[in-house]
Design a protein around this motif. Structure first.
Motif, PDB file in Angstrom:
ATOM      1  N   SER A 124       0.816  -1.219   0.000  1.00 37.16           N
ATOM      2  CA  SER A 124       0.000   0.000   0.000  1.00 37.16           C
ATOM      3  C   SER A 124       0.850   1.270   0.000  1.00 37.16           C
ATOM      4  O   SER A 124       0.524   2.228  -0.700  1.00 37.16           O
ATOM      5  N   VAL A 125       1.954   1.308   0.777  1.00 36.48           N
ATOM      6  CA  VAL A 125       2.767   2.531   0.785  1.00 36.48           C
ATOM      7  C   VAL A 125       3.449   2.728  -0.567  1.00 36.48           C
ATOM      8  O   VAL A 125       3.652   3.870  -1.011  1.00 36.48           O
ATOM      9  N   PHE A 126       3.796   1.632  -1.224  1.00 41.99           N
ATOM     10  CA  PHE A 126       4.356   1.734  -2.569  1.00 41.99           C
ATOM     11  C   PHE A 126       3.335   2.378  -3.501  1.00 41.99           C
ATOM     12  O   PHE A 126       3.659   3.286  -4.274  1.00 41.99           O
ATOM     13  N   ALA A 127       2.097   1.900  -3.428  1.00 39.69           N
ATOM     14  CA  ALA A 127       1.063   2.400  -4.332  1.00 39.69           C
ATOM     15  C   ALA A 127       0.740   3.868  -4.061  1.00 39.69           C
ATOM     16  O   ALA A 127       0.556   4.660  -5.000  1.00 39.69           O
ATOM     17  N   VAL A 128       0.663   4.250  -2.783  1.00 42.90           N
ATOM     18  CA  VAL A 128       0.378   5.646  -2.446  1.00 42.90           C
ATOM     19  C   VAL A 128       1.488   6.554  -2.978  1.00 42.90           C
ATOM     20  O   VAL A 128       1.234   7.583  -3.621  1.00 42.90           O
ATOM     21  N   THR A 129       2.731   6.178  -2.696  1.00 43.78           N
ATOM     22  CA  THR A 129       3.867   6.981  -3.151  1.00 43.78           C
ATOM     23  C   THR A 129       3.914   7.046  -4.670  1.00 43.78           C
ATOM     24  O   THR A 129       4.172   8.110  -5.257  1.00 43.78           O
ATOM     25  N   TYR A 130       3.690   5.912  -5.305  1.00 43.97           N
ATOM     26  CA  TYR A 130       3.687   5.837  -6.763  1.00 43.97           C
ATOM     27  C   TYR A 130       2.659   6.813  -7.340  1.00 43.97           C
ATOM     28  O   TYR A 130       2.936   7.537  -8.296  1.00 43.97           O
ATOM     29  N   GLY A 131       1.476   6.825  -6.747  1.00 41.22           N
ATOM     30  CA  GLY A 131       0.426   7.704  -7.241  1.00 41.22           C
ATOM     31  C   GLY A 131       0.749   9.171  -7.040  1.00 41.22           C
ATOM     32  O   GLY A 131       0.601   9.995  -7.952  1.00 41.22           O
ATOM     33  N   LEU A 132       1.217   9.530  -5.854  1.00 42.57           N
ATOM     34  CA  LEU A 132       1.525  10.929  -5.567  1.00 42.57           C
ATOM     35  C   LEU A 132       2.706  11.428  -6.388  1.00 42.57           C
ATOM     36  O   LEU A 132       2.763  12.613  -6.759  1.00 42.57           O
ATOM     37  N   ALA A 133       3.654  10.548  -6.679  1.00 41.70           N
ATOM     38  CA  ALA A 133       4.833  10.958  -7.441  1.00 41.70           C
ATOM     39  C   ALA A 133       4.476  11.405  -8.852  1.00 41.70           C
ATOM     40  O   ALA A 133       5.238  12.154  -9.479  1.00 41.70           O
ATOM     41  N   GLN A 134       3.314  10.980  -9.353  1.00 40.37           N
ATOM     42  CA  GLN A 134       2.916  11.381 -10.701  1.00 40.37           C
ATOM     43  C   GLN A 134       2.714  12.884 -10.799  1.00 40.37           C
ATOM     44  O   GLN A 134       2.871  13.471 -11.872  1.00 40.37           O
ATOM     45  N   LEU A 135       2.359  13.517  -9.674  1.00 48.36           N
ATOM     46  CA  LEU A 135       2.172  14.960  -9.674  1.00 48.36           C
ATOM     47  C   LEU A 135       3.485  15.674  -9.962  1.00 48.36           C
ATOM     48  O   LEU A 135       3.498  16.831 -10.395  1.00 48.36           O
ATOM     49  N   PHE A 136       4.589  14.978  -9.753  1.00 49.88           N
ATOM     50  CA  PHE A 136       5.918  15.526 -10.006  1.00 49.88           C
ATOM     51  C   PHE A 136       6.442  15.112 -11.382  1.00 49.88           C
ATOM     52  O   PHE A 136       6.978  15.934 -12.120  1.00 49.88           O
ATOM     53  N   TYR A 137       6.268  13.839 -11.726  1.00 55.44           N
ATOM     54  CA  TYR A 137       6.872  13.332 -12.956  1.00 55.44           C
ATOM     55  C   TYR A 137       6.174  13.819 -14.216  1.00 55.44           C
ATOM     56  O   TYR A 137       6.809  13.961 -15.265  1.00 55.44           O
TER      57      TYR A 137
END
Length: 410
Positions: free
Chosen positions: A60-73
């Motif tokens: 779950s923490v991987f998925a949350v971080t993965y999703g939020l990182a899209q706002l940067f990438y």
């Protein structure tokens, strides 16, 4: 760069075909990183003396971080170049895997998984956006099935590596494998990146919207009714599809007494089902159209998960997992194709928003699935996820039909 030909076209340069192949390798590594912990959850629960729900935080923490990182990438890829971003993200992910290998507590492993997600988050969305920039609309869905082959095989690879290496050598060895994989992919991409100045740059759409800041671009995308439908579908698909998938291996291990290796092998067939779909995609796309693909795909997933959830023997789980993957990717490939067309002038941002919703949905699904296990059991949770996918297929088919009738403004 030629944009009117497909990767199979003889007019497309060998350099471009090589870049597409490397992006596929990157997608393989990224998806493997996402799924590598699925089959090892029971072992992590035992080693760190925590509940299965607590161990599931590594997913779950991987998925949350993965999703939020899209706002940067998203905006970074639009500004600096998608392939350049993917190259250095791959190298960073290799270092994060080494930290996971050396973790001595669940908290340390969770931190390493956050860092892994920060690196892996760039690969699949930027690859999708790159293809969207370089493939004509009429060929887009078919080309996404081909370049997405790497991520689909990564789903298989992650399940197998997580289960087999955990059984044979311990859970740390799986992260060692991932560190080597990301390092190799990153080095190959870096070599290709150094050769790229000699070829034409990626096409960049110099419209007014392409110069807007990320928040303005994001608002422009989200304000569109059809874009909101796509993002909602991504959120739900992430939760009831990818999210619940995280407990499939644990369900087989706990309910049928299978080893982690064989549980991972069976769930890995889900990814092979996606490969099978890709082999037949050209025919199926022309035969059923987008509405038919999402409707049929949703029903296939629903039926197969019922079989997998309640079978008293492992044998029916084999074809159920395979065909569940086939149906799931009928749906997923269609929604991907629509996501790349939400905002052509800011495609990197649009695809990153799509990925963000998809993986935030996955994190929600993992948390809910792990929480419901104690109340309903693993079988009921697996079945519920499949039934929700069937309902989503019905809704999205209706939405596509309404869009064709002019009911949604793009």
């Amino acid at each position: 760069m030629t944009t009117s030909k497909t990767p199979n076209s003889p007019q497309l340069s060998a350099a471009t075909r090589r870049t597409i192949l490397l992006l596929s390798f990157g997608c393989f590594a990224s998806m493997s990183a996402q799924r590598v912990c699925d089959a090892m959850l029971p072992e992590l629960s035992r080693v760190f003396a925590v509940s299965l729900s607590q161990a599931a935080q590594v997913v779950s923490v991987f998925a949350v971080t993965y999703g939020l990182a899209q706002l940067f990438y998203g905006p970074l890829g639009d500004r600096l170049g998608k392939f350049r971003v993917v190259t250095f993200a791959s190298m960073g992910c290799s270092l994060a895997c080494l930290l996971a290998l050396s973790a001595t507590s669940l908290d340390a492993l969770l931190l390493a998984r956050v860092l892994m997600a920060l690196g892996a988050a760039a690969l699949i969305p930027m690859a999708m956006a790159w293809v969207g920039d370089n493939v004509p609309t009429e060929e887009l869905q078919e080309m996404l099935t081909r370049t997405g082959l790497g991520s689909t095989l990564g789903l298989v690879g992650g399940q197998l590596v997580g289960g087999m290496l955990t059984d044979a050598l311990g859970w740390r060895s799986a992260f060692g494998f991932m560190a080597v994989l990301f390092a190799l992919v990153g080095l190959l991409m870096f070599r290709d990146l150094r050769l790229q100045p000699a070829r034409p740059a990626e096409p960049l759409l110099h419209s007014a919207s392409s110069r807007l800041g990320f928040l303005a671009q994001a608002w422009q995308i989200i304000s569109g009714p059809w874009s909101r439908v796509i993002l909602l579908m991504a959120l739900v698909e992430g939760a009831v599809g990818f999210g619940v998938l995280a407990i499939w291996a644990s369900h087989l291990h706990l309910s049928l007494g299978l080893s982690l290796t064989w549980s991972g092998v069976i769930v890995g067939l889900f990814g092979l089902g996606g490969v099978l779909y890709m082999l037949l995609a050209r025919h199926l796309i022309h035969r059923f159209g987008q509405q038919g693909l999402v409707l049929i795909g949703g029903f296939i997933v629903g039926f197969c998960t019922l079989v997998l959830a309640f079978t008293p023997h492992w044998l029916p789980a084999v074809p159920a997992s395979l065909f569940a993957g086939f149906g799931f990717f009928m749906f997923h490939n269609t929604i991907q194709a629509n996501a790349t067309q939400m905002a052509p002038a800011a495609r990197g941002t649009a695809v990153s928003l799509f990925a963000s919703f998809l993986f935030l949905g996955q994190s929600i699904g993992v948390v809910l699935a792990a929480s419901l296990i104690g109340l309903m059991g693993t079988g009921a949770v697996v079945a519920l996820g499949g039934l929700m996918m069937a309902l989503e297929g019905i809704f999205f088919a209706w939405a596509l039909r309404r869009k064709l009738a002019g009911g949604f403004r793009v």
